[in-house]
Design a protein around this motif. Structure first.
Motif, short mmCIF file in Angstrom:
data_model
loop_
_atom_site.label_atom_id
_atom_site.label_comp_id
_atom_site.label_asym_id
_atom_site.label_seq_id
_atom_site.Cartn_x
_atom_site.Cartn_y
_atom_site.Cartn_z
N ALA A 139 0.82 -1.31 0.10
CA ALA A 139 -0.06 -0.03 -0.06
C ALA A 139 0.88 1.31 0.04
O ALA A 139 0.46 2.12 -0.66
N ASP A 140 2.13 1.15 0.72
CA ASP A 140 2.84 2.64 0.81
C ASP A 140 3.50 2.81 -0.72
O ASP A 140 3.51 3.81 -1.20
N VAL A 141 3.85 1.69 -1.26
CA VAL A 141 4.55 1.80 -2.59
C VAL A 141 3.25 2.34 -3.97
O VAL A 141 3.62 3.20 -4.65
N VAL A 142 2.26 1.79 -3.65
CA VAL A 142 1.26 2.24 -4.63
C VAL A 142 0.59 3.75 -4.09
O VAL A 142 0.41 4.48 -5.06
N ALA A 173 2.27 -1.66 14.36
CA ALA A 173 2.18 -0.33 13.69
C ALA A 173 1.56 -0.77 12.33
O ALA A 173 1.82 -1.75 11.76
N CYS A 174 1.04 0.42 11.82
CA CYS A 174 0.30 0.48 10.60
C CYS A 174 0.61 1.88 9.87
O CYS A 174 0.81 2.84 10.82
N ARG A 175 0.71 1.84 8.66
CA ARG A 175 0.80 3.42 7.74
C ARG A 175 -0.63 3.75 7.37
O ARG A 175 -1.12 2.59 6.81
N PRO A 189 -5.48 17.45 -0.69
CA PRO A 189 -4.98 18.60 -0.08
C PRO A 189 -5.33 18.65 1.58
O PRO A 189 -5.90 17.76 2.05
N TYR A 190 -4.91 19.95 2.20
CA TYR A 190 -5.15 20.04 3.54
C TYR A 190 -4.53 18.79 4.54
O TYR A 190 -5.17 18.39 5.52
N GLU A 191 -3.33 18.23 3.93
CA GLU A 191 -3.08 17.08 4.71
C GLU A 191 -2.52 17.27 6.31
O GLU A 191 -2.58 16.62 6.89
N GLN A 192 -2.22 18.61 6.57
CA GLN A 192 -1.75 19.09 7.69
C GLN A 192 -3.02 18.83 8.85
O GLN A 192 -2.84 18.12 9.87
N ALA A 193 -4.08 19.59 8.36
CA ALA A 193 -5.40 19.21 9.16
C ALA A 193 -5.49 17.80 9.48
O ALA A 193 -6.20 17.28 10.46
N LYS A 194 -5.66 17.08 8.36
CA LYS A 194 -5.84 15.67 8.32
C LYS A 194 -5.14 14.90 9.32
O LYS A 194 -5.38 13.94 9.86
N ALA A 195 -3.72 15.31 9.15
CA ALA A 195 -2.77 14.58 10.08
C ALA A 195 -3.01 14.90 11.69
O ALA A 195 -3.05 13.97 12.52
N GLY A 228 3.47 11.34 2.64
CA GLY A 228 2.05 11.15 2.62
C GLY A 228 1.28 10.17 3.31
O GLY A 228 0.38 9.78 3.19
N PHE A 229 2.04 9.95 4.69
CA PHE A 229 1.39 8.89 5.54
C PHE A 229 1.65 9.26 6.93
O PHE A 229 2.56 10.01 7.18
N SER A 230 0.94 8.55 7.95
CA SER A 230 1.29 8.64 9.23
C SER A 230 1.50 7.38 9.64
O SER A 230 0.74 6.39 9.46
N THR A 231 2.46 6.87 10.62
CA THR A 231 2.34 5.65 11.31
C THR A 231 1.89 5.66 12.49
O THR A 231 2.10 6.59 13.40
N VAL A 232 0.92 4.84 12.83
CA VAL A 232 0.19 4.72 13.85
C VAL A 232 0.72 3.47 14.86
O VAL A 232 0.60 2.32 14.13
#
Length: 397
Positions: free
Chosen positions: A70-73, A225-227, A233-239, A260-264
């Motif tokens: 999923a990260d690569v795609v 953990a997962c990504r 757009p507006y990725e800061q607010a989404k993060a 473009g991802f967060s690691t949880v």
């Protein structure tokens, strides 16, 4: 000395691919060199099989560097076009057929998702004869990206023996999904956010049940953990929204803005809750934002980017507080009826999650949210979050 029948002798196709790669992948990028390399590949149909094999090798290297399908795609979708997304998806599926390394559930789920979307072919198909140049160009652009993927923190998910789930656990997850589906489908913001709050309460109770079950098991699970993609757009607010959802569900989120991802990081039931709730809240927030912006425009005000950024930032800030309250109240009520040793169990799990996060990310920085300057957007976003009924009117079964 090699002879034409010696298997060590590179085939014409292999030599063509190597020449093309030397021109397009291992030299300074440029349109002219890309065209030259693509022309070589387009003129040699015998190179097609070797081209696919080399792509699978690039993917195997990406897996060793910590990337997952999923990260690569996701990265290909961010940097290139839909034709490249299809190419890499088909390549991932083809490579997976010969990948005998043990993979975890999330990896398997990612492959299954690609299979549903792009699994109409067993392997990357060669381009029609009339369009071999365009196909070769797209493949080289894709491989150039794959070749330059940096190393990520590995999120290996080794298969672990787990206790057989209790019969109530599937019902809990099914009900959570049903609540969120209703929240996304309703046209009434109050109802949507009340349904989300009920889902959060049920998630908290499910997390407590899982914590007690794990504590009674000799070989208890460790944090995983997962990504999760955080797209423009507006990725800061989404993060920020994802961080709020993660915190309310006993997890930690670390945002990687360039990719473009967060690691949880958290225990498996909580990770699943975060994925479900974040996705649903993002849909609901976007719907509420669109309606609020339409009302602003109807009043003669023109706001676009700053309004939306401020709206989502306010929504994330306020909903985070309400989710945390709902989770705390649900945990407290469950603690009264479950066991006296629940609080030490939860505390030990929190310590484990923090330690796992620090191990994965020994150095992190705090990002300051930018672009929150529209007062109307902030007000409307806060109102949308304030409509949530964080205290359920009746207990959940």
């Amino acid at each position: 000395m090699s002879t034409p029948n010696d298997p060590r002798t590179p085939s014409d196709g292999s030599r063509t691919v190597e020449r093309a790669f030397q021109i397009a992948l291992y030299a300074d990028p440029g349109a002219a060199v890309l065209d030259t390399a693509a022309s070589l590949l387009a003129a040699d149909p015998g190179a097609d099989g070797e081209l696919v094999r080399r792509g699978e090798e690039f993917l195997a290297v990406a897996w060793r560097r910590g990337w997952q399908p999923a990260d690569v795609v996701r990265m290909v979708r961010r940097e290139l076009d839909e034709v490249h997304v299809r190419l890499v998806s088909e390549l991932v599926l083809a490579q997976a057929a010969g990948d005998d390394r043990p993979r975890g559930r999330r990896w398997t789920d990612q492959l299954a998702d690609l299979e549903r979307r792009y699994g109409d072919t067993a392997a990357p198909a060669p381009a029609p004869r009339s369009d071999r140049f365009s196909h070769a160009t797209a493949v080289l652009e894709l491989y150039r990206l794959l070749l330059r993927l940096p190393a990520l923190q590995p999120l290996d998910e080794p298969a672990r023996a787990r206790p057989t789930p209790r019969s109530s656990e599937p019902r809990a997850l099914a009900r959570i999904r049903a609540l969120l589906a209703k929240a996304e489908a309703t046209g009434y913001p109050d109802e949507a956010e009340a349904l989300s709050a009920k889902a959060q309460e049920l998630m908290a109770r499910h997390s407590v049940d899982e914590a007690l079950l794990a504590a009674r098991t000799p070989d208890a699970d460790a944090p995983g953990a997962c990504r999760i993609g955080v797209d423009a757009p507006y990725e800061q607010a989404k993060a920020v929204l994802l961080d709020a959802v993660a915190t309310a569900n006993h997890c930690r989120a670390v945002w990687n803005e360039p990719f473009g991802f967060s690691t949880v990081v958290g225990f498996e039931p909580d990770l699943e809750a975060v994925e479900l709730l974040y996705t649903s809240l993002l849909v609901q927030a976007t719907t509420a934002m669109t309606k609020a912006e339409a009302a602003q425009r109807a009043g003669g005000r023109k706001r676009t980017k700053t309004f939306r950024q401020s709206f989502l930032a306010a929504y994330a800030h306020r909903i985070g507080t309400r989710l945390a309250t709902a989770a705390e109240e649900a945990t407290a009520r469950t603690a009264e009826s479950q066991a006296a040793d629940l609080l030490p169990v939860l505390a030990s799990r929190e310590v484990a999650v923090t330690a796992a996060t620090d191990r994965l990310f020994p150095e992190t920085t705090t990002a300051r949210l930018r672009g929150v300057s529209d007062a109307a957007g902030w007000t409307e976003g806060s109102r949308a979050a304030d409509r949530a009924q964080v205290t359920p009117h009746r207990p959940l079964n």
